[in-house]
Design an enzyme around this catalytic site. Structure first.
Site, mmCIF file in Angstrom:
data_model
loop_
_atom_site.group_PDB
_atom_site.id
_atom_site.type_symbol
_atom_site.label_atom_id
_atom_site.label_comp_id
_atom_site.label_asym_id
_atom_site.label_seq_id
_atom_site.Cartn_x
_atom_site.Cartn_y
_atom_site.Cartn_z
ATOM 1 N N ARG A 111 0.836 -1.200 0.000
ATOM 2 C CA ARG A 111 0.000 0.000 0.000
ATOM 3 C C ARG A 111 0.874 1.254 0.000
ATOM 4 N NH1 ARG A 111 -4.943 2.051 -1.297
ATOM 5 N NH2 ARG A 111 -6.142 2.853 0.462
ATOM 6 N N THR A 409 -10.082 -0.219 -9.460
ATOM 7 C CA THR A 409 -8.947 -1.058 -9.079
ATOM 8 C C THR A 409 -8.839 -2.131 -10.154
ATOM 9 O OG1 THR A 409 -9.642 -0.704 -6.778
ATOM 10 C CG2 THR A 409 -7.981 -2.360 -7.115
ATOM 11 N N THR A 427 -3.789 -0.956 -7.722
ATOM 12 C CA THR A 427 -4.609 0.203 -8.070
ATOM 13 C C THR A 427 -3.793 1.489 -8.034
ATOM 14 O OG1 THR A 427 -6.653 1.389 -7.479
ATOM 15 C CG2 THR A 427 -5.287 0.596 -5.662
ATOM 16 N N ASP A 451 -7.926 8.279 0.201
ATOM 17 C CA ASP A 451 -8.576 7.191 0.941
ATOM 18 C C ASP A 451 -8.513 7.414 2.446
ATOM 19 O OD1 ASP A 451 -9.528 5.748 -1.160
ATOM 20 O OD2 ASP A 451 -8.097 4.109 -1.021
ATOM 21 N N SER A 476 -7.675 0.439 3.192
ATOM 22 C CA SER A 476 -8.115 -0.024 1.879
ATOM 23 C C SER A 476 -9.201 -1.075 2.040
ATOM 24 C CB SER A 476 -6.936 -0.615 1.105
ATOM 25 O OG SER A 476 -7.365 -1.304 -0.056
ATOM 26 N N GLY A 497 -13.299 -2.297 -7.181
ATOM 27 C CA GLY A 497 -14.577 -1.740 -6.778
ATOM 28 C C GLY A 497 -14.574 -0.880 -5.530
#
Length: 603
Positions: A111, A409, A427, A451, A476, A497
């Protein structure tokens, strides 16, 4: 992207690096078709992704002796060419792997991280004291986190791969040089972003040739990305993480290359070359729950995918799921409860005390399941559960609203002839990410920092676990999942999604494990997503089929707004059928269908 070009082969140099017997280099009679297919069954390994060219890249690696990790990296690198608005090396993701030798599941957290200068009020406008609008935050340097995709590939290859990264980038280089055929999906995604792409000079030059989206049927080339991949192959990971390319990334973030004539306010970010130099992929223990005798493994925080799906499965297993309507009612109610707990308790474990063991315990699941009634829907948003798990008292107060999370994504799955398995979601956050293309490098940068919650969004009395901080990974919903039966792989599945990823994976698992569907049927079935919101969003086919019966149980269904409207997810999956046979599955229709391929259709 799902598009067809000439069959992708490895270059002579790449083949030499693979060191395979001469006879193995001859054209195979079972060469992949030039038409995408949603289901493929066969032997010797398989790949499923949203794109035909990318799946071909992975299959070619398998056919030349590579393993599942090698194939996954080659597939992902090609997606960086053909699906650049979602899966560029300017982003991040989560890599889940089953090792056939040890019979264990391993995961890599790749991430993106907040830059060193990020603060908790990063997205607060200093002039107004209020949060920036999402539209203003996303198209900016502020939204860009330190990318983790390239480091994820390197980490997975070093631990479990059998090929060098440079070799596995070669199929993607070939596609970028040769070009691919623009399909409707690529055109639609470009058109969706055209207004902001035109304001960023290198983005406009690359993705809006002639000032407009490339026409369906035209050939799209990306020689700049091909050259970037070549330089990564030659110079190694340090070229990106703190080296020459890292400096260019930081420069792009700090000084966005905006057209002087543009009126858009594109705020600068604070990523430094040192932020890239300090980036680390985090190996994590996977989440694990026993669901009716199946071992379900997922991605632990910083992702909320494994914890939320795991909790929901634990809640669901407290019930007998008989007819589809009752099963779907239970699935919707379990999702409400699990999402409430996700919002209150899940964040980056390096910064937050995430009670993962409790969230995945049967005791806690029972304390949540007792709130579910067979003929009456809970009023959402519901409050988080009591971590002590005592009794079955209905919490009082007002639940939180669902924070925004970009819905775009991509997901891929791969397996090899030895039985190793990869389930990988990656993503750059939403279609087009931040809209910032690194000049002359051919790839977009992510907008993953959006996010984070801009301000606290948890109910009163709960500390928000997803506020910005330096070095922190935003929460996430990516949920790359592997299911074992008797310590051997049965299923691998995942989906794009945004926050709907969790429910898409959960519903596929329920369809396959509880409702007796085949994996193609489980993926193809119409979907609904309940994320602790007042209404349950669903695809039109779901509403048509189940709306009346679920309404009688108090469920309020509305059409999923998208984008794209009425379409939830774009899943890929694998099922192991015994005797070395594997079934690879992609979408038939959603986002114009995916591409499932096997190494050998027959023994």
């Amino acid at each position: 992207m799902r598009r067809s070009t000439a069959v992708i082969g490895l270059t002579a140099a790449a083949l030499a690096t693979l060191v395979v017997p001469a006879q193995a280099r001859q054209p195979a009679a079972h060469a992949p078709q030039d038409q995408k297919q949603a289901v493929a069954v066969g032997y010797g390994g398989a790949v499923s992704s949203v794109d035909l060219d990318a799946s071909k890249s992975g299959i070619e690696v398998l056919r030349h002796g590579g393993n599942a990790v090698d194939a996954a990296v080659a597939t992902a690198a090609t997606l960086g060419v053909t699906e650049p608005y979602v899966s560029a090396i300017g982003g991040g993701g989560y890599f889940t792997y089953y090792d056939a030798r040890t019979r264990k599941v391993y995961t890599f957290d790749g991430r993106e991280t907040g830059p060193a200068k990020m603060t908790k009020d990063f997205f607060i406008d200093p002039k107004t004291g209020k949060p920036l609008s999402f539209d203003e935050a996303v198209t900016s340097g502020l939204s860009v986190g330190v990318p983790g995709t390239l480091a994820t590939w390197d980490s997975a290859l070093r631990r479990f791969g059998s090929r060098k990264l440079g070799t596995l980038l070669q199929p993607a280089i070939d596609v970028a040089d040769r070009g691919f055929t623009v399909d409707q999906e690529f055109y639609d995604q470009t058109a969706l972003n055209a207004d902001r792409f035109k304001d960023i000079v290198p983005t406009r030059q690359l993705f809006l040739p002639g000032g407009k989206p490339p026409a369906v049927g035209s050939t799209f080339h990306n020689p700049e990305l091909a050259d970037t991949y070549r330089q990564i192959s030659k110079k190694g990971l340090g070229f990106f993480y703190g080296g020459e390319l890292g400096k260019e990334i930081a420069e792009t973030v700090q000084h966005p290359p905006v057209d002087p004539a543009a009126t858009r306010n594109v705020r600068p970010g604070v990523v430094q070359p040192s932020d890239l130099g300090h980036y680390k992929v985090v190996p994590r223990d996977p989440t694990h729950v026993d669901y009716r005798g199946y071992d379900v493994y997922g991605m632990a925080p910083s992702s909320s995918g494994g914890s939320t799906d795991g909790e929901a499965l634990n809640i669901m297993k407290q019930f007998k799921l008989g007819d589809p309507v009752q099963a779907l009612h239970t699935y919707i109610e379990a999702s409400k409860l699990a999402y409430a707990d996700r919002g209150a308790y899940v964040g980056d474990p390096a910064y937050e005390n995430v009670p993962l063991k409790t969230l995945l315990s049967d005791r806690f699941a029972r304390s949540r399941a007792c709130l579910i009634k067979p003929d009456q829907a809970l009023t959402a948003p519901v409050l988080p559960g009591d971590l002590n798990g005592a009794g079955c008292a209905t919490p009082s107060g007002t639940g939180q609203q669902l924070p925004y999370e970009g819905p775009q994504t991509t997901h891929l799955v791969a397996t090899d002839k030895w039985g190793n398995v990869v389930s990988y979601t990656l993503t750059i956050e939403q279609f087009g990410g931040s809209a910032l293309t690194v000049p002359h490098r051919g790839f977009l940068l992510n907008n993953e920092m959006t996010d984070f919650n801009f301000t606290s969004s948890t109910p009163a009395g709960y500390a928000d676990p997803n506020l910005p901080a330096a070095g922190k990974r935003p929460r996430s919903s990516m949920a790359p999942t592997i299911v074992l039966k008797n310590h051997k792989p049965l299923l691998a599945v995942g989906s794009p999604g945004g926050s709907t990823i969790i429910t898409t994976v959960l519903q596929i698992l329920m369809n396959r494990l509880d409702l007796g569907m085949t994996l193609p049927e489980a993926i193809d079935a119409p979907r609904a997503t309940q994320r602790n919101t007042a209404q349950t969003a669903a695809e039109q086919a779901f509403i048509d089929r189940y709306g009346t019966a679920l309404k009688a149980k108090g469920q309020d269904l509305v059409l999923f707004p998208g984008p794209p409207a009425g379409v939830i997810g774009s899943a890929t999956g694998l099922e192991f059928l015994g005797g070395g046979k594997v079934e690879a599955v992609a979408e038939k229709v959603r986002r114009h269908g995916g591409s499932a391929l096997v190494a050998r259709p027959a023994r």
